[in-house]
Design a protein around this motif. Structure first.
Motif, PDB file in Angstrom:
ATOM      1  N   GLY A  53       0.819  -1.204   0.000  1.00 47.98           N
ATOM      2  CA  GLY A  53       0.000   0.000   0.000  1.00 47.98           C
ATOM      3  C   GLY A  53       0.853   1.255   0.000  1.00 47.98           C
ATOM      4  O   GLY A  53       1.911   1.295   0.611  1.00 47.98           O
ATOM      5  N   VAL A  54       0.375   2.278  -0.710  1.00 44.33           N
ATOM      6  CA  VAL A  54       1.056   3.564  -0.747  1.00 44.33           C
ATOM      7  C   VAL A  54       0.176   4.602  -0.060  1.00 44.33           C
ATOM      8  O   VAL A  54      -0.998   4.741  -0.403  1.00 44.33           O
ATOM      9  CB  VAL A  54       1.345   4.003  -2.201  1.00 44.33           C
ATOM     10  N   ILE A  55       0.716   5.286   0.914  1.00 44.15           N
ATOM     11  CA  ILE A  55      -0.043   6.293   1.644  1.00 44.15           C
ATOM     12  C   ILE A  55       0.423   7.681   1.246  1.00 44.15           C
ATOM     13  O   ILE A  55       1.572   8.061   1.470  1.00 44.15           O
ATOM     14  CB  ILE A  55       0.128   6.102   3.172  1.00 44.15           C
ATOM     15  N   SER A  56      -0.485   8.436   0.645  1.00 45.79           N
ATOM     16  CA  SER A  56      -0.165   9.814   0.261  1.00 45.79           C
ATOM     17  C   SER A  56      -1.244  10.756   0.786  1.00 45.79           C
ATOM     18  O   SER A  56      -1.631  11.711   0.130  1.00 45.79           O
ATOM     19  CB  SER A  56      -0.025   9.929  -1.262  1.00 45.79           C
ATOM     20  N   THR A  57      -1.712  10.439   1.972  1.00 44.29           N
ATOM     21  CA  THR A  57      -2.709  11.270   2.639  1.00 44.29           C
ATOM     22  C   THR A  57      -2.006  12.350   3.452  1.00 44.29           C
ATOM     23  O   THR A  57      -0.791  12.314   3.598  1.00 44.29           O
ATOM     24  CB  THR A  57      -3.551  10.420   3.606  1.00 44.29           C
ATOM     25  N   THR A 116       1.073  -5.830   4.059  1.00 44.53           N
ATOM     26  CA  THR A 116       2.252  -6.076   4.890  1.00 44.53           C
ATOM     27  C   THR A 116       3.456  -5.234   4.464  1.00 44.53           C
ATOM     28  O   THR A 116       4.534  -5.362   5.041  1.00 44.53           O
ATOM     29  CB  THR A 116       2.639  -7.561   4.850  1.00 44.53           C
ATOM     30  N   SER A 117       3.286  -4.392   3.454  1.00 43.89           N
ATOM     31  CA  SER A 117       4.349  -3.476   3.058  1.00 43.89           C
ATOM     32  C   SER A 117       3.736  -2.122   2.735  1.00 43.89           C
ATOM     33  O   SER A 117       2.763  -2.034   1.987  1.00 43.89           O
ATOM     34  CB  SER A 117       5.102  -3.992   1.823  1.00 43.89           C
ATOM     35  N   ILE A 118       4.323  -1.077   3.296  1.00 42.65           N
ATOM     36  CA  ILE A 118       3.754   0.253   3.125  1.00 42.65           C
ATOM     37  C   ILE A 118       4.814   1.252   2.715  1.00 42.65           C
ATOM     38  O   ILE A 118       5.906   1.303   3.291  1.00 42.65           O
ATOM     39  CB  ILE A 118       3.079   0.714   4.442  1.00 42.65           C
ATOM     40  N   LEU A 119       4.475   2.023   1.688  1.00 42.06           N
ATOM     41  CA  LEU A 119       5.329   3.128   1.279  1.00 42.06           C
ATOM     42  C   LEU A 119       4.639   4.419   1.706  1.00 42.06           C
ATOM     43  O   LEU A 119       3.579   4.769   1.208  1.00 42.06           O
ATOM     44  CB  LEU A 119       5.523   3.100  -0.249  1.00 42.06           C
ATOM     45  N   VAL A 142       5.548   9.481  11.616  1.00 42.88           N
ATOM     46  CA  VAL A 142       6.096   8.181  11.980  1.00 42.88           C
ATOM     47  C   VAL A 142       4.950   7.206  12.131  1.00 42.88           C
ATOM     48  O   VAL A 142       4.066   7.417  12.953  1.00 42.88           O
ATOM     49  CB  VAL A 142       6.891   8.267  13.298  1.00 42.88           C
ATOM     50  N   LEU A 143       4.942   6.183  11.337  1.00 38.75           N
ATOM     51  CA  LEU A 143       3.886   5.185  11.425  1.00 38.75           C
ATOM     52  C   LEU A 143       4.321   4.062  12.354  1.00 38.75           C
ATOM     53  O   LEU A 143       5.453   3.592  12.291  1.00 38.75           O
ATOM     54  CB  LEU A 143       3.587   4.606  10.040  1.00 38.75           C
ATOM     55  N   SER A 144       3.397   3.663  13.201  1.00 36.93           N
ATOM     56  CA  SER A 144       3.697   2.502  14.033  1.00 36.93           C
ATOM     57  C   SER A 144       2.930   1.318  13.497  1.00 36.93           C
ATOM     58  O   SER A 144       1.726   1.395  13.268  1.00 36.93           O
ATOM     59  CB  SER A 144       3.334   2.784  15.492  1.00 36.93           C
ATOM     60  N   VAL A 145       3.640   0.241  13.278  1.00 38.18           N
ATOM     61  CA  VAL A 145       3.044  -0.958  12.698  1.00 38.18           C
ATOM     62  C   VAL A 145       3.485  -2.173  13.492  1.00 38.18           C
ATOM     63  O   VAL A 145       4.528  -2.137  14.150  1.00 38.18           O
ATOM     64  CB  VAL A 145       3.468  -1.141  11.235  1.00 38.18           C
ATOM     65  N   PRO A 146       2.699  -3.224  13.429  1.00 38.41           N
ATOM     66  CA  PRO A 146       3.099  -4.449  14.134  1.00 38.41           C
ATOM     67  C   PRO A 146       4.283  -5.108  13.448  1.00 38.41           C
ATOM     68  O   PRO A 146       4.612  -4.792  12.302  1.00 38.41           O
ATOM     69  CB  PRO A 146       1.845  -5.323  14.038  1.00 38.41           C
ATOM     70  N   ASP A 147       4.891  -6.026  14.155  1.00 35.45           N
ATOM     71  CA  ASP A 147       6.020  -6.764  13.584  1.00 35.45           C
ATOM     72  C   ASP A 147       5.576  -7.500  12.326  1.00 35.45           C
ATOM     73  O   ASP A 147       4.436  -7.960  12.226  1.00 35.45           O
ATOM     74  CB  ASP A 147       6.548  -7.778  14.609  1.00 35.45           C
ATOM     75  N   GLY A 148       6.492  -7.603  11.412  1.00 32.46           N
ATOM     76  CA  GLY A 148       6.167  -8.304  10.189  1.00 32.46           C
ATOM     77  C   GLY A 148       5.704  -7.383   9.080  1.00 32.46           C
ATOM     78  O   GLY A 148       5.576  -7.794   7.933  1.00 32.46           O
ATOM     79  N   ASP A 165       6.526  -4.095   6.850  1.00 27.45           N
ATOM     80  CA  ASP A 165       7.614  -3.204   6.447  1.00 27.45           C
ATOM     81  C   ASP A 165       7.070  -1.832   6.085  1.00 27.45           C
ATOM     82  O   ASP A 165       6.053  -1.715   5.405  1.00 27.45           O
ATOM     83  CB  ASP A 165       8.363  -3.785   5.239  1.00 27.45           C
ATOM     84  N   VAL A 166       7.765  -0.817   6.549  1.00 33.88           N
ATOM     85  CA  VAL A 166       7.392   0.550   6.194  1.00 33.88           C
ATOM     86  C   VAL A 166       8.607   1.267   5.634  1.00 33.88           C
ATOM     87  O   VAL A 166       9.679   1.252   6.248  1.00 33.88           O
ATOM     88  CB  VAL A 166       6.873   1.327   7.422  1.00 33.88           C
ATOM     89  N   ARG A 167       8.452   1.847   4.495  1.00 35.66           N
ATOM     90  CA  ARG A 167       9.488   2.724   3.966  1.00 35.66           C
ATOM     91  C   ARG A 167       8.893   4.108   3.839  1.00 35.66           C
ATOM     92  O   ARG A 167       7.728   4.259   3.526  1.00 35.66           O
ATOM     93  CB  ARG A 167      10.027   2.234   2.619  1.00 35.66           C
ATOM     94  N   LYS A 168       9.737   5.100   4.106  1.00 36.94           N
ATOM     95  CA  LYS A 168       9.225   6.461   4.169  1.00 36.94           C
ATOM     96  C   LYS A 168       9.900   7.331   3.122  1.00 36.94           C
ATOM     97  O   LYS A 168      11.100   7.259   2.908  1.00 36.94           O
ATOM     98  CB  LYS A 168       9.477   7.033   5.565  1.00 36.94           C
ATOM     99  N   VAL A 169       9.112   8.143   2.465  1.00 37.03           N
ATOM    100  CA  VAL A 169       9.647   9.142   1.538  1.00 37.03           C
ATOM    101  C   VAL A 169       9.209  10.490   2.051  1.00 37.03           C
ATOM    102  O   VAL A 169       8.020  10.791   2.113  1.00 37.03           O
ATOM    103  CB  VAL A 169       9.128   8.927   0.105  1.00 37.03           C
TER     104      VAL A 169
END
Lengths: 270, 270
Positions: free
Chosen positions: B159-163, B181-184, B190-196, B198-202
């Motif tokens: 998923g891509v978050i551009s909100t 399970t993967s977020i850009l 700062v996003l907090s997510v459960p283990d497992g 992945d978050v990458r930030k731009v």
DNA sequence: ATGTCTTTGTGAACGCGTGCACAAAGATGG
DNA sequence: CCATCTTTGTGCACGCGTTCACAAAGACAT
């Protein structure tokens, strides 16, 4: 995150590690939020949680700036905001030009984060004559021909490149020649610049590919590599459309383009 | 660069260092360009130059994938393209959803780089009811209410978050709950997510601030030297007011996400 | 075959970044 | 003024990543 720096081998700028510099904006953002809520002081533990980092790391980062905390209490929010802002150079005005006003360039022009902390969009530049004069984000787009004069007249030292890949290096060269010494590059290309010029790259495609890697790993840990391998397919696609020189879509940034960044066509795996 | 990963402490995924994974897309892009020009083989030196890295680093990176080169000759371009594509998981289809169709979201939807290498925009999602059904990049925008069903129906894992920042965590939670399970993340939070997960930030703002730091440092050092190339640089050193200039842009809209421009503001959520 | 030449693959050293763990410093309360 | 408690600042060790330098491997010519 943008995908990493380009130049600057191991330069510990004035004793402040590069990794720390990259985190200072993060701290600043968290501190600004606290400041708006009129929180007077904050502990390293709290601030670290807000910034999403380790508290020991945060304290070590701050130690490079000096001893701005009070033991037993924490850090003074306002004071820290000012110190970090000053360290990052945000207490002065930074005029910025955006070159390549396609979809992405327009989004950047409208991006509020640019206008906030000390950055001011001084000009929008595009190679498409049809765009010249057209307002984007309440500002008329100017033509590439005037790039040099725009840079020098406004004292611009930071440039943002959001052109197609084919035009990026050319634009970069002109920016550098005109006096720009810091470049934020959104085009999917490796820019070569002379020493003394900093380049940072933001590559959306690369970020996704890195995510895909981890995603695949997560999915394939239990399952045994279930991938229908057809290497000949990729090979066939590669043979097609192999013209001479690189497809120089010279200016780009026009309506005819499909995306703000003309990405290098990739193998389309079935 | 997008500014780095978030989670994943020091996980050497299947023996491949994280730093190497981050460079693989770079190599792949250079190799694809060579492939289009029908170049059969390439040496580590040439490829490294094209990718903008050190040749020793490149060879070591490839050594993690296996021995795909031929001594005295170099690497087979087509073979390497395939191997890296497979390693990155680009031989399979990755449906992606983009949440938050403001200026940036629309630009991302139009971004050619997404559609290339195996990524397919499966849906565009926005919370604004007025946008529902409206076409963006030739695809109707769907409402947030249907987020969960869209994710599961399309088997979306990225998923891509551009909100705006204020809505990012909430959107993130829903994405994760729905199976992503993967977020850009493009929102400055700062996003907090459960283990497992992945978050990458731009973060565009952070990139600029890092550039400003180096720019300030360069300007401060060059005072002694006579870098007569940029006379305008010295002029920019006008001390700005050291008051509470850290106060951010207006728009304390907070809860109501998409602003007039619907772009990502620089404010933090409370 | 044999020698030469090119280029890969990698062992080893080094430097940076991270995180632990703790002493020093100051606040706070009695 | 002393005791206690909180929190900073940092010395130290460890691991990752980068780079050097070179032996091994193969191509190529004679």
């Amino acid at each position: 995150m943008a995908t990493g720096r380009t130049h600057r081998p191991a330069t510990r700028s004035r004793g402040i590690p590069e990794a720390t510099v990259a985190r200072l904006p993060l701290y600043l953002r968290a501190l600004t939020a606290l400041s708006e809520r009129s929180v007077p002081t904050v502990s390293s533990e709290e601030l670290a949680a807000a910034a999403g980092v380790n508290s020991a790391k945060l304290r070590k980062d701050f130690s490079y700036l000096g001893s701005y905390g009070t033991r037993g209490v924490g850090y003074d929010v306002e004071y820290l905001v000012y110190q970090i802002s000053r360290e990052l150079g945000l207490t002065q005005d930074w005029p910025v030009v955006i070159v390549g006003i396609g979809n992405l360039g327009a989004a950047l022009a409208n991006y509020g984060g640019f206008a906030s902390r000390g950055f001011r969009v001084a000009a929008l530049i595009d190679a498409d004559p049809a765009m010249a004069g057209q307002p984007v984000a309440g500002m008329p787009v100017q033509h590439t021909d005037d790039l040099e004069s725009i840079i020098s007249d406004n004292g611009v030292s930071i440039g943002v490149i959001s052109t197609p890949a084919g035009a990026a290096q050319q634009v970069c060269d002109r920016l550098v020649a005109a006096g720009v010494t810091s470049i934020l590059n959104f085009a999917p290309t490796v820019l070569s610049v002379p020493d003394g010029v900093d380049v940072r790259k933001v590559d959306l495609s690369i970020e996704l590919q890195i995510l895909a890697f981890h995603e695949q790993r997560k999915a394939g840990e239990d399952v045994a590599e279930a991938a229908a391998v057809v290497p000949s397919a990729a090979r066939a696609v590669a043979e097609a459309a192999a013209d001479s020189s690189a497809s120089v879509d010279g200016d780009g940034s026009g309506d005819s383009r499909k995306g703000p960044d003309g990405d290098v066509p990739a193998v389309m795996p079935a």
